[in-house]
Structures are given as structure tokens and as C-alpha cells.
Design a protein around this motif. Sequence first.
Motif, PDB file in Angstrom:
ATOM      1  N   MET A   1       9.294  14.710   3.737  1.00 48.25           N
ATOM      2  CA  MET A   1       9.647  13.354   4.169  1.00 48.25           C
ATOM      3  C   MET A   1       8.653  12.841   5.215  1.00 48.25           C
ATOM      4  N   LEU A   2       8.253  13.699   6.136  1.00 44.58           N
ATOM      5  CA  LEU A   2       7.276  13.292   7.150  1.00 44.58           C
ATOM      6  C   LEU A   2       5.909  12.994   6.530  1.00 44.58           C
ATOM      7  N   LEU A   3       5.513  13.796   5.540  1.00 48.51           N
ATOM      8  CA  LEU A   3       4.237  13.545   4.877  1.00 48.51           C
ATOM      9  C   LEU A   3       4.246  12.233   4.109  1.00 48.51           C
ATOM     10  N   SER A   4       5.361  11.925   3.461  1.00 45.96           N
ATOM     11  CA  SER A   4       5.426  10.651   2.741  1.00 45.96           C
ATOM     12  C   SER A   4       5.462   9.473   3.718  1.00 45.96           C
ATOM     13  N   LEU A   5       6.107   9.648   4.880  1.00 45.13           N
ATOM     14  CA  LEU A   5       6.075   8.588   5.891  1.00 45.13           C
ATOM     15  C   LEU A   5       4.657   8.360   6.419  1.00 45.13           C
ATOM     16  N   GLU A   6       3.909   9.430   6.602  1.00 46.69           N
ATOM     17  CA  GLU A   6       2.523   9.281   7.048  1.00 46.69           C
ATOM     18  C   GLU A   6       1.669   8.611   5.981  1.00 46.69           C
ATOM     19  N   PHE A   7       1.959   8.891   4.720  1.00 48.18           N
ATOM     20  CA  PHE A   7       1.243   8.230   3.630  1.00 48.18           C
ATOM     21  C   PHE A   7       1.539   6.729   3.622  1.00 48.18           C
ATOM     22  N   ILE A   8       2.791   6.364   3.892  1.00 43.11           N
ATOM     23  CA  ILE A   8       3.175   4.952   3.976  1.00 43.11           C
ATOM     24  C   ILE A   8       2.466   4.282   5.146  1.00 43.11           C
ATOM     25  N   VAL A   9       2.385   4.970   6.274  1.00 42.54           N
ATOM     26  CA  VAL A   9       1.710   4.414   7.450  1.00 42.54           C
ATOM     27  C   VAL A   9       0.221   4.225   7.172  1.00 42.54           C
ATOM     28  N   LEU A  10      -0.402   5.173   6.474  1.00 42.70           N
ATOM     29  CA  LEU A  10      -1.818   5.015   6.144  1.00 42.70           C
ATOM     30  C   LEU A  10      -2.052   3.851   5.194  1.00 42.70           C
ATOM     31  N   SER A  11      -1.140   3.647   4.247  1.00 47.03           N
ATOM     32  CA  SER A  11      -1.304   2.498   3.353  1.00 47.03           C
ATOM     33  C   SER A  11      -1.093   1.186   4.103  1.00 47.03           C
ATOM     34  N   LEU A  12      -0.160   1.160   5.055  1.00 42.05           N
ATOM     35  CA  LEU A  12       0.005  -0.037   5.875  1.00 42.05           C
ATOM     36  C   LEU A  12      -1.224  -0.291   6.747  1.00 42.05           C
ATOM     37  N   TYR A  13      -1.833   0.771   7.257  1.00 40.98           N
ATOM     38  CA  TYR A  13      -3.064   0.623   8.034  1.00 40.98           C
ATOM     39  C   TYR A  13      -4.183   0.053   7.171  1.00 40.98           C
ATOM     40  N   LEU A  14      -4.268   0.516   5.931  1.00 40.19           N
ATOM     41  CA  LEU A  14      -5.272  -0.014   5.026  1.00 40.19           C
ATOM     42  C   LEU A  14      -5.016  -1.490   4.741  1.00 40.19           C
ATOM     43  N   ASN A  15      -3.748  -1.869   4.571  1.00 38.43           N
ATOM     44  CA  ASN A  15      -3.415  -3.277   4.355  1.00 38.43           C
ATOM     45  C   ASN A  15      -3.793  -4.128   5.566  1.00 38.43           C
ATOM     46  N   ILE A  16      -3.504  -3.644   6.756  1.00 38.07           N
ATOM     47  CA  ILE A  16      -3.851  -4.385   7.974  1.00 38.07           C
ATOM     48  C   ILE A  16      -5.364  -4.514   8.109  1.00 38.07           C
ATOM     49  N   PHE A  17      -6.080  -3.449   7.810  1.00 44.68           N
ATOM     50  CA  PHE A  17      -7.535  -3.473   7.908  1.00 44.68           C
ATOM     51  C   PHE A  17      -8.135  -4.452   6.909  1.00 44.68           C
ATOM     52  N   ILE A  18      -7.603  -4.480   5.693  1.00 49.63           N
ATOM     53  CA  ILE A  18      -8.086  -5.440   4.693  1.00 49.63           C
ATOM     54  C   ILE A  18      -7.797  -6.863   5.137  1.00 49.63           C
ATOM     55  N   TYR A  19      -6.598  -7.106   5.639  1.00 50.21           N
ATOM     56  CA  TYR A  19      -6.244  -8.451   6.092  1.00 50.21           C
ATOM     57  C   TYR A  19      -7.133  -8.910   7.239  1.00 50.21           C
TER      58      TYR A  19
END
Length: 95
Positions: free
Chosen positions: A29-47
Motif C-alpha cells: 500500500m505504501l509503495l502504491s501511494l508513492e507511485f501515485i505521488v510520483l505521478s502527481l509530481y510528474l503532472n505538476i512538473f508538466i503543468y
Amino acid sequence: MLMLLVSSVLMFFSGLIVFSSSRKHLLLMLLSLEFIVLSLYLNIFIYLSLNDYNYFFSMIFITMSVCEGALGLSVLVSMIRSWGNDYILTFSSLW
């Protein structure tokens, strides 16, 4: 750039699917949460890069996500020391 945006949204939803389907181990569960956070970081960086904004907010976000990861690992270590494993269903949260 559109392909990168689509892949980051796909990463986010795949992380949500893994988080909702793997409720047996806390580490998964923690690993999947970190994966979600990394994808959100990628979205913020793209924006931020598309709109020519400053990247200061992305540094604050990544700092907070590192703090969240450290807190999750400390809860995992505390749980393993207390109950001996990381199964969610073996402990009662009412203690």
C-alpha cells in the motif's frame, strides 16, 4: 507532450487500482501511494513547464512527499516491531 500527459494520468490511475486491490500488506500500500505521488509530481512538473511558471512549488511538493514516505516507513517499522508482520488484518486498531 500530450503523450507524456496521458502516460502520467495512466500512471495515476494504475496506482489507484493497485492501492485499492492490494489491501493485504502495508508495504504494498505504501509503495502504491508513492507511485501515485510520483505521478502527481510528474503532472505538476508538466503543468508548470507548459505554462512557463517557476518550479518552486514542485520542490515544496517533493519535500512533502518525502516526509510522507518517511512517516509511512516509520509506521511500517513500528508495526513490524509490535506485531511481527505487515499484514493489515492481524492487528486491531482499537488498542
